[in-house]
Design an enzyme around this catalytic site. Structure first.
Site, PDB file in Angstrom:
ATOM      1  N   GLY A 181       5.435   3.834  -9.026  1.00  0.00           N
ATOM      2  CA  GLY A 181       6.023   2.548  -9.347  1.00  0.00           C
ATOM      3  C   GLY A 181       5.297   1.298  -9.110  1.00  0.00           C
ATOM      4  N   HIS A 182       4.197   1.311  -8.152  1.00  0.00           N
ATOM      5  CA  HIS A 182       3.036   0.539  -8.162  1.00  0.00           C
ATOM      6  C   HIS A 182       2.311   0.470  -9.298  1.00  0.00           C
ATOM      7  CE1 HIS A 182       4.026   1.116  -3.645  1.00  0.00           C
ATOM      8  NE2 HIS A 182       4.348  -0.078  -3.788  1.00  0.00           N
ATOM      9  N   GLY A 206       8.578  -5.150  -8.528  1.00  0.00           N
ATOM     10  CA  GLY A 206       9.453  -3.883  -9.049  1.00  0.00           C
ATOM     11  C   GLY A 206      11.028  -4.272  -8.715  1.00  0.00           C
ATOM     12  N   GLY A 250       0.779  -1.308   0.052  1.00  0.00           N
ATOM     13  CA  GLY A 250       0.042  -0.091  -0.070  1.00  0.00           C
ATOM     14  C   GLY A 250       0.685   1.395   0.045  1.00  0.00           C
ATOM     15  N   ASP A 278      13.390  -3.557  -5.477  1.00  0.00           N
ATOM     16  CA  ASP A 278      13.599  -4.790  -4.698  1.00  0.00           C
ATOM     17  C   ASP A 278      14.190  -6.059  -5.468  1.00  0.00           C
ATOM     18  OD1 ASP A 278      12.113  -3.744  -2.244  1.00  0.00           O
ATOM     19  OD2 ASP A 278      10.515  -3.648  -3.594  1.00  0.00           O
ATOM     20  N   ARG A 284       8.642   4.369   1.782  1.00  0.00           N
ATOM     21  CA  ARG A 284       9.354   5.030   2.823  1.00  0.00           C
ATOM     22  C   ARG A 284      10.201   6.375   2.667  1.00  0.00           C
ATOM     23  NH1 ARG A 284      10.626  -0.742   3.578  1.00  0.00           N
ATOM     24  NH2 ARG A 284       9.891  -1.203   5.688  1.00  0.00           N
ATOM     25  N   LEU A 341       0.384   3.631  -2.004  1.00  0.00           N
ATOM     26  CA  LEU A 341       0.641   3.540  -3.760  1.00  0.00           C
ATOM     27  C   LEU A 341       1.703   4.643  -4.185  1.00  0.00           C
ATOM     28  CD1 LEU A 341      -2.330   1.582  -4.794  1.00  0.00           C
ATOM     29  CD2 LEU A 341      -0.329   0.687  -3.929  1.00  0.00           C
ATOM     30  N   HIS A 342       2.562   4.435  -5.015  1.00  0.00           N
ATOM     31  CA  HIS A 342       3.426   5.443  -6.004  1.00  0.00           C
ATOM     32  C   HIS A 342       3.030   4.837  -7.479  1.00  0.00           C
ATOM     33  CE1 HIS A 342       6.578   2.761  -5.795  1.00  0.00           C
ATOM     34  NE2 HIS A 342       6.744   2.987  -4.486  1.00  0.00           N
ATOM     35  N   GLN A 384      14.477  -9.463  -3.474  1.00  0.00           N
ATOM     36  CA  GLN A 384      13.219 -10.288  -3.554  1.00  0.00           C
ATOM     37  C   GLN A 384      12.583 -10.631  -4.712  1.00  0.00           C
ATOM     38  OE1 GLN A 384       9.585  -8.123  -1.401  1.00  0.00           O
ATOM     39  NE2 GLN A 384       9.302  -7.792  -3.390  1.00  0.00           N
TER      40      GLN A 384
END
Length: 284
Positions: free
Chosen positions: A36-37, A147, A31, A150, A187, A33-34, A153
């Site tokens: 990128g999302h 994305g 959540g 990360d 962040r 959101l920006h 990940q």
């Protein structure tokens, strides 16, 4: 767009889509959101019949001294952005539904989690792999979008999908950046104005290393020094790591011969930012 708040309803929908032969794309997020999302949602929209975005601040991937309680949340704003990006269903479950009382099953991906953020944040990727595995079982997507910011990940989840024979394609999309090069992150909202101005050194350092790479440099120490020297020009930057790793195993390497990832993690005050660039030597 419809918001789904329970695991049971989401699973029922997923079952109906499978019966109908629909192609489902999942965009897992925490959540706030920006762009990128939203770029992930846009990619899913092009590929799939049904686009599901999950919003779940996953408690199992936060360490005891990390920012779970403080992590930014704004479901109403997220709903508006997701709908604008073409998302069909927003899955926003509660922690007690995802992790019912007595929950004790976890997914641990070994090896690829031993380095970078895996070494610095013990248990983090166990939480990530567990919640993404659960989302895959609940939503049953054919494709899942993440994305490249990360990057570790992505490597962890690709390994999980391969090792556990999950019928999901992991799709990594390019890092989306602000005009000055800072990678978009939820962040970033934690940064003071001065910290935000100085945070540009992460992308600047990676860009200098990439320029050296394009010119033919393959030595990891030279590339890492270019990044480190740049980051250290920012008085508020505190380097957690600057590392060159194999693009698949995430193990540190000294020389680039195939696909590598040059990755950084830097603290500005209490805020930890990550960034990376992929460096690939074309096979002859």
């Amino acid at each position: 767009m419809k918001t789904i708040e329970t695991v049971a309803e989401m699973m029922s929908l997923a079952k109906s889509w499978r019966r109908e032969g629909k192609t489902v794309g999942l965009v897992p997020t925490m959540g706030y959101l920006h762009q990128g999302h939203l770029s992930l949602a846009a990619a899913a929209r092009l590929d799939c019949d049904i686009v599901v975005m999950s919003i779940f601040v996953n408690p199992t991937q936060f360490g005891p001294n990390e920012d779970y309680e403080a992590y930014p949340r704004d479901l109403g704003h997220d709903q508006a952005l997701a709908e604008g990006a073409g998302v069909d269903y927003l899955f926003a479950p509660q922690p007690a539904d995802m992790y019912p009382k007595g929950y004790s099953t976890f997914v641990n991906v070994e090896g690829v989690t031993d380095y970078l953020c895996g070494a610095k944040r013990p248990g983090h990727f166990r939480g990530v792999a567990t919640v993404v595995s659960k989302l895959f079982h609940i939503v049953q997507p054919e494709k899942a979008y993440f994305g490249q910011k990360d990057g570790q990940q992505v490597a962890v989840l690709r390994r999980m999908v391969r090792d556990l024979n999950m019928p999901v394609e992991i799709i990594a999309r390019p890092i989306v950046r602000e005009a000055d090069g800072v990678a978009l992150s939820s962040r970033n909202v934690y940064l003071t104005e001065e910290q935000r101005q100085q945070a540009v050194v992460l992308s600047q350092g990676l860009a200098k290393a990439r320029e050296l790479f394009v010119q033919g440099e393959r030595n990891g120490n030279v590339l890492k020094k270019a990044v480190t020297d740049t980051i250290q020009t920012a008085p508020l930057a505190n380097i957690d790591y600057v590392q060159l790793v194999d693009g698949d195993t995430m193990a540190p390497i000294q020389q680039i011969t195939g696909t590598a990832m040059l990755a950084v993690a830097v603290y500005f005050g209490e805020t930890r930012l990550i960034d990376n660039t992929l460096l690939e030597v074309e096979s002859e």
